[in-house]
Design an enzyme around this catalytic site. Structure first.
Site, PDB file in Angstrom:
ATOM      1  N   THR A 229      14.889 -11.602  28.756  1.00 26.61           N
ATOM      2  CA  THR A 229      15.454 -10.437  29.445  1.00 26.61           C
ATOM      3  C   THR A 229      16.128 -10.853  30.752  1.00 26.61           C
ATOM      4  OG1 THR A 229      13.729  -9.048  28.510  1.00 26.61           O
ATOM      5  CG2 THR A 229      14.875  -8.182  30.442  1.00 26.61           C
ATOM      6  N   VAL A 230      15.391 -11.550  31.608  1.00 25.23           N
ATOM      7  CA  VAL A 230      15.899 -11.858  32.948  1.00 25.23           C
ATOM      8  C   VAL A 230      16.951 -12.972  32.891  1.00 25.23           C
ATOM      9  CG1 VAL A 230      15.274 -12.542  35.298  1.00 25.23           C
ATOM     10  CG2 VAL A 230      13.694 -11.129  33.959  1.00 25.23           C
TER      11      VAL A 230
ATOM     12  N   ALA B 206      16.832 -23.681  29.129  1.00 21.66           N
ATOM     13  CA  ALA B 206      15.754 -24.066  28.194  1.00 21.66           C
ATOM     14  C   ALA B 206      15.033 -22.818  27.688  1.00 21.66           C
ATOM     15  CB  ALA B 206      14.755 -24.991  28.889  1.00 21.66           C
TER      16      ALA B 206
ATOM     17  N   ARG C 160      12.074 -21.506  24.316  1.00 24.52           N
ATOM     18  CA  ARG C 160      11.037 -22.010  23.410  1.00 24.52           C
ATOM     19  C   ARG C 160      11.628 -22.234  22.021  1.00 24.52           C
ATOM     20  NH1 ARG C 160       6.190 -18.397  24.456  1.00 24.52           N
ATOM     21  NH2 ARG C 160       7.938 -16.972  24.211  1.00 24.52           N
TER      22      ARG C 160
ATOM     23  N   VAL D 250       8.885  -9.190  43.152  1.00 26.02           N
ATOM     24  CA  VAL D 250       8.279  -7.912  43.566  1.00 26.02           C
ATOM     25  C   VAL D 250       9.344  -6.819  43.573  1.00 26.02           C
ATOM     26  CG1 VAL D 250       6.979  -6.683  45.352  1.00 26.02           C
ATOM     27  CG2 VAL D 250       6.632  -9.135  45.046  1.00 26.02           C
TER      28      VAL D 250
ATOM     29  N   GLU E 175       5.769  -6.705  30.559  1.00 23.42           N
ATOM     30  CA  GLU E 175       5.460  -8.127  30.477  1.00 23.42           C
ATOM     31  C   GLU E 175       5.211  -8.496  29.014  1.00 23.42           C
ATOM     32  OE1 GLU E 175       5.430 -10.225  33.309  1.00 23.42           O
ATOM     33  OE2 GLU E 175       6.352  -8.387  34.002  1.00 23.42           O
TER      34      GLU E 175
ATOM     35  N   ASP F 128      -0.292  -6.702  37.072  1.00 24.05           N
ATOM     36  CA  ASP F 128       1.052  -7.039  37.572  1.00 24.05           C
ATOM     37  C   ASP F 128       1.259  -6.445  38.970  1.00 24.05           C
ATOM     38  OD1 ASP F 128       3.956  -7.936  36.976  1.00 24.05           O
ATOM     39  OD2 ASP F 128       4.174  -5.846  37.555  1.00 24.05           O
TER      40      ASP F 128
ATOM     41  N   LYS G 165       1.848  -8.499  42.579  1.00 21.84           N
ATOM     42  CA  LYS G 165       2.910  -8.189  43.542  1.00 21.84           C
ATOM     43  C   LYS G 165       2.308  -7.809  44.903  1.00 21.84           C
ATOM     44  CE  LYS G 165       6.001  -6.727  39.843  1.00 21.84           C
ATOM     45  NZ  LYS G 165       6.342  -5.620  38.942  1.00 21.84           N
TER      46      LYS G 165
HETATM   47  P1  NAP Z   1      11.050 -12.829  28.243  1.00 27.42           P
HETATM   48  O1  NAP Z   1      12.109 -11.873  27.870  1.00 27.42           O
HETATM   49  O2  NAP Z   1       9.816 -12.905  27.413  1.00 27.42           O
HETATM   50  O3  NAP Z   1      11.723 -14.266  28.347  1.00 27.42           O
HETATM   51  C1  NAP Z   1      10.976 -15.429  28.545  1.00 27.42           C
HETATM   52  C2  NAP Z   1      11.879 -16.623  28.277  1.00 27.42           C
HETATM   53  O4  NAP Z   1      11.148 -17.813  28.554  1.00 27.42           O
HETATM   54  C3  NAP Z   1      12.342 -16.722  26.804  1.00 27.42           C
HETATM   55  O5  NAP Z   1      13.659 -17.146  26.741  1.00 27.42           O
HETATM   56  C4  NAP Z   1      11.418 -17.785  26.221  1.00 27.42           C
HETATM   57  O6  NAP Z   1      11.993 -18.513  25.154  1.00 27.42           O
HETATM   58  C5  NAP Z   1      11.235 -18.688  27.422  1.00 27.42           C
HETATM   59  N1  NAP Z   1       9.989 -19.437  27.327  1.00 27.42           N
HETATM   60  C6  NAP Z   1       8.732 -18.958  27.291  1.00 27.42           C
HETATM   61  N2  NAP Z   1       7.851 -19.967  27.161  1.00 27.42           N
HETATM   62  C7  NAP Z   1       8.588 -21.098  27.076  1.00 27.42           C
HETATM   63  C8  NAP Z   1       8.275 -22.454  26.891  1.00 27.42           C
HETATM   64  N3  NAP Z   1       7.002 -22.863  26.747  1.00 27.42           N
HETATM   65  N4  NAP Z   1       9.276 -23.355  26.866  1.00 27.42           N
HETATM   66  C9  NAP Z   1      10.573 -22.956  26.984  1.00 27.42           C
HETATM   67  N5  NAP Z   1      10.932 -21.679  27.153  1.00 27.42           N
HETATM   68  C10 NAP Z   1       9.955 -20.763  27.193  1.00 27.42           C
HETATM   69  O7  NAP Z   1      10.537 -12.557  29.729  1.00 27.42           O
HETATM   70  P2  NAP Z   1      11.342 -11.851  30.915  1.00 27.42           P
HETATM   71  O8  NAP Z   1      11.104 -10.383  30.845  1.00 27.42           O
HETATM   72  O9  NAP Z   1      12.698 -12.388  30.982  1.00 27.42           O
HETATM   73  O10 NAP Z   1      10.471 -12.343  32.169  1.00 27.42           O
HETATM   74  C11 NAP Z   1      10.603 -13.652  32.675  1.00 27.42           C
HETATM   75  C12 NAP Z   1       9.864 -13.736  34.018  1.00 27.42           C
HETATM   76  O11 NAP Z   1      10.436 -12.774  34.911  1.00 27.42           O
HETATM   77  C13 NAP Z   1       8.373 -13.388  33.949  1.00 27.42           C
HETATM   78  O12 NAP Z   1       7.691 -14.158  34.918  1.00 27.42           O
HETATM   79  C14 NAP Z   1       8.328 -11.919  34.336  1.00 27.42           C
HETATM   80  O13 NAP Z   1       7.098 -11.541  34.892  1.00 27.42           O
HETATM   81  C15 NAP Z   1       9.420 -11.878  35.391  1.00 27.42           C
HETATM   82  N6  NAP Z   1      10.049 -10.591  35.617  1.00 27.42           N
HETATM   83  C16 NAP Z   1      10.475  -9.839  34.580  1.00 27.42           C
HETATM   84  C17 NAP Z   1      11.098  -8.630  34.839  1.00 27.42           C
HETATM   85  C18 NAP Z   1      11.579  -7.741  33.752  1.00 27.42           C
HETATM   86  O14 NAP Z   1      11.956  -6.594  34.048  1.00 27.42           O
HETATM   87  N7  NAP Z   1      11.594  -8.168  32.511  1.00 27.42           N
HETATM   88  C19 NAP Z   1      11.280  -8.205  36.163  1.00 27.42           C
HETATM   89  C20 NAP Z   1      10.839  -9.015  37.216  1.00 27.42           C
HETATM   90  C21 NAP Z   1      10.223 -10.206  36.930  1.00 27.42           C
HETATM   91  P3  NAP Z   1      12.308 -17.794  23.742  1.00 27.42           P
HETATM   92  O15 NAP Z   1      13.372 -16.790  24.056  1.00 27.42           O
HETATM   93  O16 NAP Z   1      12.770 -18.877  22.848  1.00 27.42           O
HETATM   94  O17 NAP Z   1      11.005 -17.157  23.335  1.00 27.42           O
HETATM   95  N1  HSE Z   2       6.690  -5.684  33.933  1.00 30.16           N
HETATM   96  C1  HSE Z   2       7.174  -5.544  35.252  1.00 30.16           C
HETATM   97  C2  HSE Z   2       7.300  -4.082  35.593  1.00 30.16           C
HETATM   98  C3  HSE Z   2       8.508  -6.222  35.388  1.00 30.16           C
HETATM   99  O1  HSE Z   2       7.285  -3.257  34.663  1.00 30.16           O
HETATM  100  O2  HSE Z   2       7.403  -3.737  36.762  1.00 30.16           O
HETATM  101  C4  HSE Z   2       9.039  -6.218  36.798  1.00 30.16           C
HETATM  102  O3  HSE Z   2       8.262  -7.044  37.606  1.00 30.16           O
END
Ligand code: NAP
Ligand code: HSE
Length: 439
Positions: free
Chosen positions: A16-17, A46, A48, A135, A193, A204, A208
Site C-alpha cells: 500500500t505505502v 524489494a 517478498r 504517526v 495493518e 497500533d 504511535k
Molecule cells: P503492505 O501493503 O502489507 O506492504 C508490505 C510490503 O512489504 C509488501 O510489498 C511486501 O511484499 C513487503 N514485505 C513484507 N515482508 C517482506 C520481506 N520479508 N521481504 C521483502 N519484502 C517484504 O503494508 P503497508 O500497508 O504498505 O504498510 C507498510 C508499513 O507502513 C507498515 O509498517 C505499516 O504499519 C506502515 N503504515 C501503513 C499505513 C497504511 O495506511 N497502510 C499508514 C502508515 C504506516 P509482497 O508485496 O511481496 O508481499
Molecule cells: N493501520 C493504521 C491505521 C495505518 O489504521 O491507522 C496508519 O498508521
C-alpha cells in the site's frame, strides 16, 4: 534531461505505502524537482513475492526480493523501510544506519519496540532516521513536535491515531454496520495493518502514542506500562447509549504530564467525548491530535490517518528532508540531544489517573440486582451519576448502563473485580472512560 543532482532511493516494501510513494513521486516529479532542487529517483525495490501482480509496473531491473541488499548498497543513500514487522525491518534499518544512510520509516511498531537502539545507532554512525509517516498518516505531527512546537513543554496530547478504528466506529455509528463487514472494508481500502488485531485491540495506537510521548517528553514508555484497550468489545448499542448521554465514542491516545509531580501517563482506550467536542466529530479514516503546549496553548491537527495517498505524502516529506540532510547536514531536534531533564519523571500511579466512567453490565433481570451493583460500586467509593436500563440480547437479562462521577483507575479496577464476582452479572462488564478535556 534534468541536470539536477540525483538522489537514489531504495524502497523495502512495495505494498500500500510503497506503491503510493512511487506513484506520487512520479505524478509530482516536476514539482518536487523545482521545490527540492534534487531528482528523487527510486532505483531499487524489494518485496517478498516478485511475481505478485501490482498496481504499478516497475522498470526492468528495479524489483528484487532482498531488502538487506538495498540497505547495504553503496549506491543507495536513502532507504525506505515500508515492509512492517519488527524482525527483518529492524535488521534493514540498523544495517543502513550503520553505513551512515538516511532511513525513512512508516513502522511505528518497530520504533516503539526498538526506537532507542535505532536512534543510538543513527547517532553513532552519522545516519539519520526519519519517521513522519509512523504517526497519524498524512498529518505532519512529528514535524509539529520537532519543529513548530520546539519551544514548548507538553502537559497534554490526545487524539485519534488509528484510521482503521475511527473508520469502523464511524460506520457502526452512522449505518449500524456490523463490525466484521466494516473491518473487511478497512482492509480492502489499505487502512488496516497486515495483522488487524494491532488496530482493533489498540496496539497500533499505543505504538504511535509511545512515539509521541518520546518526542514530547524524551522518555520511551513501553506498551506494558500503558492502559491499552481496543474497540473489539464495543457494540452499536454502546454508540447509541453514548449518543443518548450526549457523547460520541472515539479510540483515543491520551498522554499527560503533571510537571508539578513530574509524572507521565500514557493510555489508549475508547473514550466518550462530549458530542460537541471537535475531535468527537472527526470521522471516517481521519485522525485528529490536540497538542497543548505551555507556551503556545492548545493546537489541533487533523487529516487522513491511513491509506496509500496520505501515508505517501508523509513519506515523501521525509524524502525531502533526506535530500536536505544529505546536502546541508543537521536536521530538526530529537530527544536525546538535550541534557537529560526528563530522567526524574516517573509513570503516574493508577490512583492519580482520574476520569468519569461508563460501565455496561448484562445482568439478571430480577429484583435487587441494581441495589447489589450500586453497593459494589459504593464499596470503592465510586459514585453513580446516571443509570439507563434496557433489554439485553439474551432472555431474562437486562442491559444496565451506568455512568460515574469522577473516580480513579485503582477504584474502578477494584469495582470491576467486585462486579464480575456477582452472580447476577452475566458477562464481563464493558468499561469506557469519559474524557472531558475542556477547551
Ligand atoms: P503492505 O501493503 O502489507 O506492504 C508490505 C510490503 O512489504 C509488501 O510489498 C511486501 O511484499 C513487503 N514485505 C513484507 N515482508 C517482506 C520481506 N520479508 N521481504 C521483502 N519484502 C517484504 O503494508 P503497508 O500497508 O504498505 O504498510 C507498510 C508499513 O507502513 C507498515 O509498517 C505499516 O504499519 C506502515 N503504515 C501503513 C499505513 C497504511 O495506511 N497502510 C499508514 C502508515 C504506516 P509482497 O508485496 O511481496 O508481499
Ligand atoms: N493501520 C493504521 C491505521 C495505518 O489504521 O491507522 C496508519 O498508521
Amino acid at each position: 534531461m534534468s541536470s539536477l543532482p540525483v538522489l537514489s532511493l531504495g524502497l523495502c516494501g512495495f505494498g500500500t505505502v510503497g506503491q503510493g510513494v512511487w506513484q506520487h513521486l512520479e505524478a509530482n516529479r516536476a514539482l518536487l524537482r523545482a521545490r527540492l532542487g534534487v531528482e528523487l529517483r527510486v532505483t531499487r525495490v524489494a518485496v517478498r513475492d516478485a511475481r505478485r501482480k501490482r498496481d504499478v509496473r516497475l522498470p526492468r531491473g528495479v524489483l528484487g526480493t532482498d531488502p538487506l541488499a538495498i540497505a547495504r548498497d553503496p549506491a543507495v543513500p536513502v532507504v525506505c523501510e515500508l515492509m512492517g514487522g519488527t524482525g527483518l525491518a529492524r535488521e534493514v534499518t540498523l544495517a543502513a544506519l550503520r553505513l551512515g544512510k538516511v532511513v525513512v520509516s512508516a513502522n511505528k511498531a518497530l520504533i516503539c519496540e526498538h526506537g532507542s537502539e535505532i536512534l543510538a545507532t543513527a547517532r553513532r554512525h552519522g545516519g539519520h532516521f526519519l519517521f513522519e509517516a509512523s504517526v497519524a498518516g498524512g498529518i505532519p505531527i512529528i514535524k509539529a513536535l520537532r519543529e513548530g512546537l520546539v519551544a514548548n513543554r507538553f502537559p497534554r496530547i490526545y487524539g485519534i491515531l488509528n484510521g482503521t478504528c475511527n473508520y469502523i466506529l464511524t460506520r457502526m455509528k452512522e449505518q449500524g454496520a456490523p463490525y466484521a463487514e466494516v473491518l473487511a472494508d478497512a482492509k480492502r481500502l489499505g487502512y488496516a495493518e497486515a495483522d488487524e488485531s494491532l488496530d482493533v485491540d489498540g496496539w497500533d495506537t499505543a505504538h504511535k502514542a509511545a512515539v509521541l510521548a518520546w518526542l514530547a517528553h524524551g522518555i520511551w514508555v513501553r506498551t506494558d506500562q500503558m492502559i491499552v484497550e481496543g474497540i473489539s468489545r464495543l457494540t452499536p448499542a454502546d454508540l447509541r447509549n453514548a449518543a443518548t448521554l450526549g457523547f460520541g465514542i472515539k479510540l483515543l491516545a491520551v498522554i499527560t504530564r503533571d510537571f508539578r509531580r513530574d509524572e507521565l501517563c500514557v493510555r489508549v482506550h475508547p473514550t466518550l467525548l462530549p458530542a460537541g467536542d471537535v475531535i468527537a466529530n472527526v470521522n471516517g479514516v481521519f485522525n485528529a491530535v490536540s497538542v497543548t503546549g505551555d507556551v503556545v496553548g492548545t493546537t489541533l491537527y487533523s487529516g487522513r490517518g491511513a491509506g496509500r495517498d496520505a501515508t505517501a505524502s508523509a513519506v515523501i516529506s521525509d524524502l525531502a528532508d533526506a535530500a536536505s540532510l544529505l546536502r546541508h547536514g543537521k536536521g530538526a531536534y530529537l530527544p536525546g540531544e538535550e541534557p537529560a531533564a526528563s530522567s526524574r519523571c516517573r509513570l503516574a500511579p493508577p490512583e492519580r489517573i482520574r476520569s468519569r466512567y461508563y460501565v455496561r453490565l448484562t445482568v439478571r433481570d430480577q429484583p435487587g440486582v441494581l441495589a447489589r451493583v450500586a453497593s459494589a460500586m459504593a464499596r470503592h467509593r465510586v459514585s453513580i451519576a446516571t443509570v439507563i436500563q434496557g433489554p439485553a440480547d439474551r432472555p431474562r437479562a437486562a442491559s444496565l448502563v451506568l455512568t460515574t462521577h469522577e473516580s480513579d483507575e485503582r477504584a474502578i479496577g477494584r469495582t470491576l473485580r467486585r462486579l464480575r464476582a456477582l452472580s447476577a452479572v452475566l458477562e464481563d462488564p464493558v468499561l469506557l472512560r469519559i474524557g472531558d478535556f475542556g477547551p
